[in-house]
Design a protein around this motif. Structure first.
Motif, short mmCIF file in Angstrom:
data_model
loop_
_atom_site.label_atom_id
_atom_site.label_comp_id
_atom_site.label_asym_id
_atom_site.label_seq_id
_atom_site.Cartn_x
_atom_site.Cartn_y
_atom_site.Cartn_z
N LYS A 77 7.33 -8.06 -6.61
CA LYS A 77 6.85 -6.99 -5.73
C LYS A 77 5.47 -7.32 -5.19
O LYS A 77 5.18 -7.13 -4.00
N ILE A 78 4.60 -7.84 -6.05
CA ILE A 78 3.24 -8.20 -5.64
C ILE A 78 3.28 -9.35 -4.63
O ILE A 78 2.53 -9.35 -3.65
N TYR A 134 -3.69 -2.85 1.56
CA TYR A 134 -2.27 -2.63 1.80
C TYR A 134 -1.69 -1.67 0.75
O TYR A 134 -0.98 -0.73 1.08
N GLN A 135 -2.01 -1.90 -0.52
CA GLN A 135 -1.51 -1.05 -1.59
C GLN A 135 -2.08 0.36 -1.51
O GLN A 135 -1.38 1.33 -1.80
N GLU A 136 -3.34 0.50 -1.11
CA GLU A 136 -3.94 1.83 -0.94
C GLU A 136 -3.20 2.63 0.14
O GLU A 136 -2.94 3.82 -0.03
N VAL A 185 -4.66 -7.35 0.17
CA VAL A 185 -3.56 -6.76 -0.61
C VAL A 185 -3.97 -5.40 -1.16
O VAL A 185 -3.17 -4.47 -1.19
N GLU A 186 -5.23 -5.27 -1.56
CA GLU A 186 -5.72 -4.00 -2.10
C GLU A 186 -5.65 -2.89 -1.05
O GLU A 186 -5.21 -1.78 -1.34
N LEU A 190 -0.09 2.24 1.11
CA LEU A 190 1.24 2.60 0.61
C LEU A 190 1.17 3.80 -0.34
O LEU A 190 2.00 4.70 -0.27
N LYS A 191 0.16 3.80 -1.21
CA LYS A 191 0.00 4.90 -2.17
C LYS A 191 -0.35 6.22 -1.49
O LYS A 191 -0.01 7.28 -1.99
N GLN A 193 4.16 -7.98 -1.30
CA GLN A 193 3.04 -7.24 -0.72
C GLN A 193 1.98 -8.19 -0.20
O GLN A 193 1.35 -7.92 0.82
#
Length: 76
Positions: A5-6, A23-25, A20-21, A27-28, A9
């Motif tokens: 998954k990582i 991107y994850q923020e 990536v950080e 999504l959350k 991403q």
């Protein structure tokens, strides 16, 4: 790393050009990237898709509508 998954991403964040950080923020916080208009939008602005991993289309509703109208050819 690509099959995790990582890893996915990381690839998606690289295509967009962000970390990536970040991107994850996004999504959350309930956002999704529209590949047509190149912007982060609310998840509710995307149609359902059985083919997508997350269950949502990769284009927002307005971009999908414009894409479909452009491809439409009436029968003479």
């Amino acid at each position: 790393m690509v099959l995790t998954k990582i890893g996915g991403q990381k690839i998606a964040a690289g295509k967009i050009g962000i970390s990536v950080e970040k991107y994850q923020e996004n999504l959350k916080s309930g956002l999704k990237w529209c590949f047509a208009c190149q912007s982060w939008l609310k998840l509710s602005l995307f149609n359902q898709s059985k083919n997508a991993r997350d269950g949502k289309d990769n284009r927002c509703i307005s971009c999908r509508r414009a894409f479909d109208n452009k491809r439409y050819q009436s029968i003479p």
